[in-house]
Design a protein around this motif. Structure first.
Motif, PDB file in Angstrom:
ATOM      1  N   LYS A  79      86.937 101.697  51.315  1.00  0.00           N
ATOM      2  CA  LYS A  79      87.428 100.859  50.206  1.00  0.00           C
ATOM      3  C   LYS A  79      86.681 101.174  48.920  1.00  0.00           C
ATOM      4  CE  LYS A  79      88.720  96.960  53.086  1.00  0.00           C
ATOM      5  NZ  LYS A  79      88.293  95.635  53.521  1.00  0.00           N
ATOM      6  N   HIS A 117      93.465  87.973  47.996  1.00  0.00           N
ATOM      7  CA  HIS A 117      92.850  87.001  48.889  1.00  0.00           C
ATOM      8  C   HIS A 117      93.141  85.611  48.369  1.00  0.00           C
ATOM      9  CE1 HIS A 117      89.940  87.850  52.113  1.00  0.00           C
ATOM     10  NE2 HIS A 117      90.211  89.087  51.763  1.00  0.00           N
ATOM     11  N   TYR A 133      80.522  91.945  49.937  1.00  0.00           N
ATOM     12  CA  TYR A 133      81.841  91.506  49.465  1.00  0.00           C
ATOM     13  C   TYR A 133      81.662  90.317  48.509  1.00  0.00           C
ATOM     14  CZ  TYR A 133      84.537  94.495  52.549  1.00  0.00           C
ATOM     15  OH  TYR A 133      85.120  95.583  53.143  1.00  0.00           O
ATOM     16  N   ARG A 188      80.626 100.484  65.876  1.00  0.00           N
ATOM     17  CA  ARG A 188      81.299  99.305  66.457  1.00  0.00           C
ATOM     18  C   ARG A 188      82.348  98.730  65.496  1.00  0.00           C
ATOM     19  NH1 ARG A 188      75.965  98.419  67.800  1.00  0.00           N
ATOM     20  NH2 ARG A 188      75.677  98.423  70.052  1.00  0.00           N
ATOM     21  N   GLU A 227      81.524  86.925  49.872  1.00  0.00           N
ATOM     22  CA  GLU A 227      80.575  86.751  50.972  1.00  0.00           C
ATOM     23  C   GLU A 227      79.157  86.926  50.431  1.00  0.00           C
ATOM     24  OE1 GLU A 227      81.691  87.080  54.622  1.00  0.00           O
ATOM     25  OE2 GLU A 227      83.579  86.464  53.733  1.00  0.00           O
ATOM     26  N   ALA A 276      77.614  94.315  53.464  1.00  0.00           N
ATOM     27  CA  ALA A 276      78.559  95.030  54.333  1.00  0.00           C
ATOM     28  C   ALA A 276      78.140  96.496  54.445  1.00  0.00           C
ATOM     29  CB  ALA A 276      79.967  94.926  53.784  1.00  0.00           C
ATOM     30  N   GLY A 307      83.768  96.366  62.917  1.00  0.00           N
ATOM     31  CA  GLY A 307      83.128  95.579  61.856  1.00  0.00           C
ATOM     32  C   GLY A 307      81.804  96.164  61.383  1.00  0.00           C
ATOM     33  N   ALA A 308      81.540  97.448  61.696  1.00  0.00           N
ATOM     34  CA  ALA A 308      80.240  98.040  61.334  1.00  0.00           C
ATOM     35  C   ALA A 308      80.185  98.466  59.865  1.00  0.00           C
ATOM     36  CB  ALA A 308      79.945  99.228  62.235  1.00  0.00           C
ATOM     37  N   GLY A 309      81.338  98.668  59.224  1.00  0.00           N
ATOM     38  CA  GLY A 309      81.330  99.018  57.794  1.00  0.00           C
ATOM     39  C   GLY A 309      82.079 100.287  57.436  1.00  0.00           C
ATOM     40  N   LYS A 310      82.782 100.883  58.412  1.00  0.00           N
ATOM     41  CA  LYS A 310      83.469 102.166  58.149  1.00  0.00           C
ATOM     42  C   LYS A 310      84.577 101.986  57.093  1.00  0.00           C
ATOM     43  CE  LYS A 310      84.645 102.304  62.543  1.00  0.00           C
ATOM     44  NZ  LYS A 310      84.005 101.096  63.126  1.00  0.00           N
ATOM     45  N   SER A 311      85.435 100.990  57.302  1.00  0.00           N
ATOM     46  CA  SER A 311      86.536 100.783  56.349  1.00  0.00           C
ATOM     47  C   SER A 311      86.000 100.362  54.989  1.00  0.00           C
ATOM     48  CB  SER A 311      87.495  99.706  56.839  1.00  0.00           C
ATOM     49  OG  SER A 311      87.972 100.051  58.095  1.00  0.00           O
ATOM     50  N   PHE A 353      86.776  98.138  45.343  1.00  0.00           N
ATOM     51  CA  PHE A 353      85.647  97.326  44.865  1.00  0.00           C
ATOM     52  C   PHE A 353      84.745  98.260  44.063  1.00  0.00           C
ATOM     53  CE2 PHE A 353      87.097  95.243  48.689  1.00  0.00           C
ATOM     54  CZ  PHE A 353      87.092  93.905  48.334  1.00  0.00           C
ATOM     55  N   HIS A 355      87.546 105.201  66.355  1.00  0.00           N
ATOM     56  CA  HIS A 355      86.852 104.642  67.512  1.00  0.00           C
ATOM     57  C   HIS A 355      86.782 105.702  68.607  1.00  0.00           C
ATOM     58  CE1 HIS A 355      86.145 100.556  66.269  1.00  0.00           C
ATOM     59  NE2 HIS A 355      87.302 100.617  65.614  1.00  0.00           N
ATOM     60  N   GLU A 373      91.556  93.502  45.642  1.00  0.00           N
ATOM     61  CA  GLU A 373      91.697  92.796  46.912  1.00  0.00           C
ATOM     62  C   GLU A 373      91.437  91.305  46.794  1.00  0.00           C
ATOM     63  OE1 GLU A 373      90.231  95.358  50.588  1.00  0.00           O
ATOM     64  OE2 GLU A 373      89.912  93.216  50.812  1.00  0.00           O
TER      65      GLU A 373
HETATM   66  N1  ATP Z   1      87.778  91.805  52.207  1.00  0.00           N
HETATM   67  C1  ATP Z   1      86.697  91.424  52.863  1.00  0.00           C
HETATM   68  N2  ATP Z   1      86.008  90.348  52.446  1.00  0.00           N
HETATM   69  C2  ATP Z   1      84.903  89.956  53.105  1.00  0.00           C
HETATM   70  N3  ATP Z   1      84.387  90.571  54.168  1.00  0.00           N
HETATM   71  C3  ATP Z   1      85.029  91.633  54.638  1.00  0.00           C
HETATM   72  C4  ATP Z   1      86.209  92.137  54.015  1.00  0.00           C
HETATM   73  N4  ATP Z   1      86.640  93.211  54.691  1.00  0.00           N
HETATM   74  C5  ATP Z   1      85.747  93.398  55.698  1.00  0.00           C
HETATM   75  N5  ATP Z   1      84.777  92.462  55.671  1.00  0.00           N
HETATM   76  C6  ATP Z   1      83.616  92.367  56.560  1.00  0.00           C
HETATM   77  O1  ATP Z   1      82.804  93.497  56.356  1.00  0.00           O
HETATM   78  C7  ATP Z   1      82.262  93.973  57.586  1.00  0.00           C
HETATM   79  C8  ATP Z   1      82.615  95.458  57.788  1.00  0.00           C
HETATM   80  O2  ATP Z   1      84.012  95.540  58.002  1.00  0.00           O
HETATM   81  P1  ATP Z   1      84.782  96.931  58.075  1.00  0.00           P
HETATM   82  O3  ATP Z   1      86.236  96.636  58.012  1.00  0.00           O
HETATM   83  O4  ATP Z   1      84.214  97.851  57.086  1.00  0.00           O
HETATM   84  O5  ATP Z   1      84.400  97.404  59.547  1.00  0.00           O
HETATM   85  P2  ATP Z   1      84.896  98.677  60.331  1.00  0.00           P
HETATM   86  O6  ATP Z   1      83.683  99.395  60.787  1.00  0.00           O
HETATM   87  O7  ATP Z   1      85.863  99.443  59.562  1.00  0.00           O
HETATM   88  O8  ATP Z   1      85.597  97.963  61.576  1.00  0.00           O
HETATM   89  P3  ATP Z   1      86.881  98.488  62.391  1.00  0.00           P
HETATM   90  O9  ATP Z   1      86.387  99.553  63.267  1.00  0.00           O
HETATM   91  O10 ATP Z   1      87.322  97.282  63.159  1.00  0.00           O
HETATM   92  O11 ATP Z   1      87.876  98.930  61.410  1.00  0.00           O
HETATM   93  C9  ATP Z   1      82.821  93.059  58.663  1.00  0.00           C
HETATM   94  O12 ATP Z   1      81.818  92.093  58.953  1.00  0.00           O
HETATM   95  C10 ATP Z   1      84.016  92.409  58.017  1.00  0.00           C
HETATM   96  O13 ATP Z   1      84.206  91.119  58.523  1.00  0.00           O
END
Ligand code: ATP
Length: 584
Positions: A383, A109, A345, A373, A348, A354, A375-379, A389, A532, A105
């Protein structure tokens, strides 16, 4: 000339092609020497009143055979040298594409799509030019020039030759000076081209958003600005290139002046005869192309060099995802244990992690639900599972083996992943569903579509499963796209199915049907659902609620309701919304 050294690996590999091409060029140069010689010879015969019809016919015959042989050898060098050059482009494009496939990724970027496209097309063209026109001009100017100069020395006079070519080394000095300037000017031009390419790509992909937000004029202004920057960069390149040719013309004029003065003196003093002077002037005219060719050469090789460096910059990028060559070549089947202490990340590093302290065991056949919520960290957790990663503290194991210790080509094909934003390829629905393998049967495609509750929708389309979708095809609704992506993942019957908010656009009834099918079909396999909508995960054996990268609540739907925390609150709110909307 550094670029020839950098491309040494290729010329070594293709040496047969190039040796043959250069030998053909040598033959062409030698054959080129005959016409001026015979012109001088004819002039001498004329002056001496010895030109007979039979001699003239003989000379013409030789010149005709010479022209035919020239045609033949020119054809040969063209096929050998241009053929070699296209092979170089093919090799580099294949390497680039294979490299793109392995990159992580972070790489995507750093390099934007338009930039990568520019490197894989425009820059590769310039590199191909080095191996084609570059080699050709190099060999042609050196071989053609040297053969002509030696012939001038032998056929006419070595002193006259040396004096006539005295200013030539100035050309080499000029080429080196301009070469450096050209390298940096062309590198800058290609960077501007990349930026423009990226701008075009983004604007076209985002055209709907641009129009909806009324940003046409602003986007056009942005494009015009970048277009102007590119134009300035182009002008700079042409400015450097244009400095060379007039200089070459001056050198040629100088050579003619010297020839006429010194050559005329030699004729008057009977050192050479008039026929030799005519031949000499014809030979000088044959040096014009090699001299201009040196100018073309520095232009081609410095452009190619700058482009080659841009291509190599991308090829030298390392991925953080390292495939273990001695990794386990087995399907990851068994309990999934996630033990992540910390993950931040890479770009970051100063930010909050994260993910922090995420520990969970998912038995084979169970479903794990992830909520929380935005941006909580699910995705992010997904990954890590997908090995996008690898650099985290802790471990994720499947059937007792760390996922980093599986060979990537055994591990990744066993995962079925449906991302939040799914992608349709520009082909039929059938091919989109069996994208993982075109060998998959039509029956399996239909079965997967049924499981994803898409079959009935497909039958209503003009050509059913053969309907084209994507850029040139029909547009599917958001819910249909999601279900197509689910069918694409289900068709491989993955060991681990990962749905990242993949049911958000389907209605409640369809969602229930799909979840029931998953439950029944995936009895022995692991499913992870991030959502969600609480209804997407309430059947899961284990549900984690994420908050700022940490697990704030966990349990089954019923135990979580009793906790009366974020989960219960969200569930009741969503139930209320459904009632207010008049749903079930
Ligand atoms: N590639 C990346 N590089 C840096 N930070 C990232 C990256 N991807 C996500 N983040 C940050 O990591 C945190 C968790 O993001 P993530 O996508 O895991 O949230 P999420 O729970 O899946 O949100 P959503 O419900 O909107 O999908 C967020 O603060 C996001 O901004």
């Amino acid at each position: 000339m550094d670029i020839f050294r950098k491309l040494g690996w290729f010329f070594k590999d293709q040496r047969n092609n190039y040796i043959r091409g250069v030998l053909d060029l040598l033959m062409t140069a030698l054959l080129n020497m005959l016409p001026p010689f015979f012109i001088g010879y004819t002039v001498n015969l004329l002056v001496a009143h010895q030109l007979t019809i039979s001699k003239l016919t003989g000379i013409l015959l030789i010149l005709v055979v010479d022209a035919l042989l020239l045609y033949f050898f020119r054809y040969l060098w063209a096929t050998h040298i241009w053929g070699g050059a296209t092979i170089l482009e093919k090799i580099l494009r294949k390497r680039l594409y294979a490299h793109f496939m392995t990159m992580d990724e972070q790489f995507y970027h750093k390099y934007r799509t338009g930039d990568l496209m520019a490197r894989a097309t425009n820059d590769l063209n310039q590199v191909r030019n080095v191996a084609g026109s570059g080699i050709l001009t190099f060999a042609d100017s050196i071989i053609g020039g040297t053969v002509t100069i030696i012939t001038m020395m032998i056929v006419v006079d070595w002193r006259l030759t040396l004096i006539a070519i005295l200013p030539f080394p100035l050309l080499a000095v000029m080429s080196m000076q301009l070469g450096r300037k050209m390298h940096s000017a062309f590198g800058a031009q290609q960077d501007e081209f990349s930026t423009l390419n990226n701008k075009v790509q983004e604007s076209l992909s985002g055209m709907k958003a641009i129009k909806t937000l009324g940003q046409e004029q602003a986007d056009l202004a942005d494009m015009t600005k970048q277009n102007r920057k590119l134009l300035t960069a182009y002008k700079r390149v042409e400015f450097v290139a244009a400095l060379y040719d007039p200089f070459t013309s001056m050198i040629i004029v100088l050579a003619y002046v010297v020839t006429i003065i010194y050559g005329g003196w030699m004729v008057l003093h009977h050192v050479i005869n008039i026929g030799q002077l005519v031949s000499f002037i014809a030979y000088i005219s044959m040096l014009i192309w090699p001299m201009f060719a040196i100018g073309r050469l520095f232009n081609i090789i410095e452009r190619g060099h700058a482009s080659y460096d841009r291509v190599m910059e991308v090829l030298n990028e390392k991925t953080s995802i390292l495939d273990d060559p001695s990794g386990l070549h087995a399907e990851p089947h068994g309990d999934l244990i996630i033990d992540i202490e910390n993950f931040t990340y890479p770009d970051e590093a100063d930010e909050q992690p994260a993910l922090k302290n995420v520990h969970v065991t998912v038995k084979a056949g169970e479903t794990l639900g992830l909520v929380g919520r935005v941006g909580a960290g699910k995705s992010t957790l997904m990954k890590l599972l997908l090995r996008q990663f690898d650099d985290y503290q802790g471990a994720i194991t499947i059937a007792g083996t760390d996922i980093k210790h599986y060979a990537l080509d055994s591990y990744l094909p066993a995962l079925g992943y449906v991302p939040q934003e799914n992608f349709l390829f520009s082909t039929t629905i059938r091919e989109n569903i069996r994208f993982a393998s075109p060998q998959i049967s039509d029956e399996a495609v239909i079965a997967a579509a049924k499981k994803a509750a898409l079959h009935d929708d497909i039958l209503l389309l003009p050509k059913g499963y053969d309907t084209e979708v994507g850029e040139h095809g029909i547009s599917l609704s958001g819910g249909q796209r999601q279900r197509l992506a689910i069918a694409r993942a289900l068709i491989i019957d993955p060991e681990v199915l990962i749905l990242d908010d993949a049911l958000s656009a389907v209605d409640a009834r369809t969602e229930t049907a799909i979840l029931a099918t998953l439950k029944a079909e995936r009895a022995n396999k692991t499913t992870i659902i991030a959502a969600h909508r609480i209804s997407s995960v309430m059947q899961a054996e284990n549900i984690l609620v994420f908050d700022h990268g940490e697990v704030s609540e966990r349990g089954t739907h019923h135990t979580l309701l009793k906790v009366e925390g974020w989960y219960a609150d969200m569930y009741h709110r969503q139930q209320l919304e459904i009632k207010l909307e008049g749903g079930e």
